[in-house]
Design a protein around this motif. Sequence first.
Motif, PDB file in Angstrom:
ATOM      1  N   MET A 124     -14.180 123.623  14.832  1.00  0.00           N
ATOM      2  CA  MET A 124     -14.775 122.282  14.826  1.00  0.00           C
ATOM      3  C   MET A 124     -14.790 121.657  16.213  1.00  0.00           C
ATOM      4  N   THR A 144     -14.409 118.114   5.211  1.00  0.00           N
ATOM      5  CA  THR A 144     -15.469 117.150   5.513  1.00  0.00           C
ATOM      6  C   THR A 144     -15.970 117.292   6.946  1.00  0.00           C
ATOM      7  N   ILE A 146     -16.941 120.066   8.268  1.00  0.00           N
ATOM      8  CA  ILE A 146     -17.675 121.329   8.369  1.00  0.00           C
ATOM      9  C   ILE A 146     -18.979 121.191   9.142  1.00  0.00           C
ATOM     10  N   ASP A 147     -19.552 119.984   9.191  1.00  0.00           N
ATOM     11  CA  ASP A 147     -20.789 119.789   9.953  1.00  0.00           C
ATOM     12  C   ASP A 147     -20.605 120.134  11.426  1.00  0.00           C
ATOM     13  N   ALA A 148     -19.376 120.030  11.924  1.00  0.00           N
ATOM     14  CA  ALA A 148     -19.118 120.298  13.341  1.00  0.00           C
ATOM     15  C   ALA A 148     -19.057 121.787  13.651  1.00  0.00           C
ATOM     16  N   THR A 150     -20.771 125.155  13.978  1.00  0.00           N
ATOM     17  CA  THR A 150     -22.133 125.674  14.113  1.00  0.00           C
ATOM     18  C   THR A 150     -22.200 127.188  14.100  1.00  0.00           C
ATOM     19  N   ARG A 179     -24.708 125.980   2.816  1.00  0.00           N
ATOM     20  CA  ARG A 179     -24.718 126.137   4.271  1.00  0.00           C
ATOM     21  C   ARG A 179     -25.025 127.584   4.649  1.00  0.00           C
TER      22      ARG A 179
END
Length: 228
Positions: A124, A144, A146-148, A150, A179
């Motif tokens: 992350m 939460t 997980i968006d970070a 890539t 995802r």
Amino acid sequence: MKIHVADGAFDAPVWEPASGHGPGLVLIQEIFGLDEYLKSVAADLAALGYVVAIPELFWRVAPGWSSGHDDAGLAASMDVGSRFDPALGVSDVVATLEHLRARTGRAGLLGFCLGGSLAYEAAMTADPDVTVSFYGSTVPDRITGIDAVTCPIQFHFGGQDPYIPRPAVQRVVDAVADRPNAEIHVQEAAGHAFHNRVAPKFHHPAAAATAWTLTTEFLARTFPPDPA
């Protein structure tokens, strides 16, 4: 190799493939330290074509730490782990990643237990080329973020893990479901640390074999070794 950071330096032993070159993997320890199990995993990964480095994470609190895998060893390791600063551990993992990438060109993360948590945290905050996280106990509460992440990332859990309840694992399942860069595998019959083949208390041979096949296939697909 020796990694220098702001408050000192730590060792990160390296395993190389027979070719002497390949992409890098930072292998991140359980609370048992740099033990025979972790060394055997490093050898397995090197045989697949990766340059593997294992940072000594407990260097600030218990230099050279390695314990047995019985109840006494677990208790002693838990005591050492209680004095470990996870934030500094993440920074050490990232420093090792950067050092290894400078050497190999590409570098990723693979961690077990404590290392599974740190691998996810580092994914992350840094930019690894790939991440594999085995039964990291902090992952469900941090999913939460997980968006970070890539890079391609793979999670492994045991369905009977007393330290990571199945509903917590389900939060990870749900979070990564849509995802394209993430996948999760739950060995429903296994508990915690099921891949640790030198720990009879934890080892689940069938689950370990299945998870390792999934891991090596994931690495070959998303982070392949250099051509022969």
